[in-house]
Motif scaffolding. Structure first.
Motif, mmCIF file in Angstrom:
data_model
loop_
_atom_site.group_PDB
_atom_site.id
_atom_site.type_symbol
_atom_site.label_atom_id
_atom_site.label_comp_id
_atom_site.label_asym_id
_atom_site.label_seq_id
_atom_site.Cartn_x
_atom_site.Cartn_y
_atom_site.Cartn_z
ATOM 1 N N MET A 162 0.487 -0.506 0.352
ATOM 2 C CA MET A 162 0.077 -0.170 -0.277
ATOM 3 C C MET A 162 1.071 1.382 0.390
ATOM 4 O O MET A 162 1.981 1.101 0.599
ATOM 5 C CB MET A 162 -1.118 0.098 1.106
ATOM 6 N N ARG A 163 0.139 2.040 -0.475
ATOM 7 C CA ARG A 163 0.967 3.311 -0.551
ATOM 8 C C ARG A 163 0.140 4.480 0.877
ATOM 9 O O ARG A 163 -1.581 4.503 -0.242
ATOM 10 C CB ARG A 163 0.909 4.018 -2.145
ATOM 11 N N VAL A 164 0.585 5.434 0.961
ATOM 12 C CA VAL A 164 -0.471 6.312 2.459
ATOM 13 C C VAL A 164 0.048 7.426 2.040
ATOM 14 O O VAL A 164 1.531 7.510 2.564
ATOM 15 C CB VAL A 164 -0.280 5.245 3.362
ATOM 16 N N SER A 165 -0.351 8.361 1.695
ATOM 17 C CA SER A 165 -0.402 9.626 2.239
ATOM 18 C C SER A 165 0.085 10.075 3.683
ATOM 19 O O SER A 165 -0.088 9.601 4.559
ATOM 20 C CB SER A 165 -1.476 10.908 2.306
ATOM 21 N N GLY A 166 0.458 11.831 3.611
ATOM 22 C CA GLY A 166 1.206 11.896 5.383
ATOM 23 C C GLY A 166 0.332 11.915 5.936
ATOM 24 O O GLY A 166 0.465 12.294 6.882
ATOM 25 N N ALA A 167 -1.418 12.716 5.338
ATOM 26 C CA ALA A 167 -2.431 12.092 6.655
ATOM 27 C C ALA A 167 -2.922 11.163 6.977
ATOM 28 O O ALA A 167 -3.650 11.464 7.635
ATOM 29 C CB ALA A 167 -3.050 13.153 5.863
ATOM 30 N N SER A 194 -3.989 0.662 -2.586
ATOM 31 C CA SER A 194 -3.368 -1.169 -1.799
ATOM 32 C C SER A 194 -3.590 -1.809 -3.188
ATOM 33 O O SER A 194 -4.416 -1.592 -4.057
ATOM 34 C CB SER A 194 -3.998 -1.039 -0.959
ATOM 35 N N MET A 195 -2.523 -3.435 -3.037
ATOM 36 C CA MET A 195 -2.820 -4.227 -3.838
ATOM 37 C C MET A 195 -2.614 -5.764 -3.639
ATOM 38 O O MET A 195 -1.572 -5.333 -2.252
ATOM 39 C CB MET A 195 -1.431 -3.892 -5.290
ATOM 40 N N LEU A 252 8.867 0.201 -6.936
ATOM 41 C CA LEU A 252 8.986 -0.573 -5.948
ATOM 42 C C LEU A 252 9.334 -2.212 -6.247
ATOM 43 O O LEU A 252 8.818 -2.971 -7.541
ATOM 44 C CB LEU A 252 7.348 -0.405 -5.207
ATOM 45 N N TRP A 253 9.994 -3.187 -6.166
ATOM 46 C CA TRP A 253 10.278 -4.350 -6.297
ATOM 47 C C TRP A 253 9.995 -5.559 -5.636
ATOM 48 O O TRP A 253 9.992 -5.968 -4.304
ATOM 49 C CB TRP A 253 12.105 -4.201 -6.896
ATOM 50 N N ARG A 262 3.173 4.941 -8.171
ATOM 51 C CA ARG A 262 1.769 5.222 -8.059
ATOM 52 C C ARG A 262 1.166 4.024 -8.402
ATOM 53 O O ARG A 262 -0.214 3.400 -8.501
ATOM 54 C CB ARG A 262 1.391 6.160 -9.590
ATOM 55 N N GLY A 263 2.444 2.750 -8.375
ATOM 56 C CA GLY A 263 1.704 1.517 -8.568
ATOM 57 C C GLY A 263 0.836 1.021 -9.556
ATOM 58 O O GLY A 263 0.614 -0.463 -10.160
ATOM 59 N N ASN A 264 1.559 1.275 -11.171
ATOM 60 C CA ASN A 264 1.814 0.781 -12.149
ATOM 61 C C ASN A 264 2.607 0.342 -12.274
ATOM 62 O O ASN A 264 3.567 0.056 -12.497
ATOM 63 C CB ASN A 264 1.587 1.736 -13.031
#
Length: 92
Positions: free
Chosen positions: A22-27, A33-34, A49-50, A65-67
């Motif tokens: 997952m990627r979470v914002s600073g907030a 997520s995947m 991201l590997w 960005r998850g692509n």
């Protein structure tokens, strides 16, 4: 949950929890997520991201960005191992 990386300005964090990346914002808001079945480990290498999902498999790569990007082989992974990127020791 394991923290993988924090964005250069603290504007996001990348983490894994079980089979979920997952990627979470600073907030603290989840941006994406995947699910990665049989996730073994993941590491941030430069701007990518590997991900190792099963032993002997190619390394999956994603941009931050998850692509999904083209997967790489273990040999390619070793070619990027330096003192500052101990990728093989982190992932395998």
């Amino acid at each position: 949950m394991r923290l993988l990386s924090i964005g250069p300005d603290g504007d996001y964090a990348l983490a894994c929890d079980g089979d979920t990346l997952m990627r979470v914002s600073g907030a603290g808001d989840q941006q994406w997520s995947m699910e990665i079945p049989r996730l073994i480990d993941a590491a941030v290498v430069g701007e990518q991201l590997w991900v190792v999902a099963q032993e002997g498999a190619s390394v999956q790569r994603f941009d931050l960005r998850g692509n999904e990007l083209a997967p790489v082989s273990y040999t390619h992974l070793r070619a990027h191992e330096t003192d500052s990127y101990l990728v093989c020791r982190l992932l395998l």
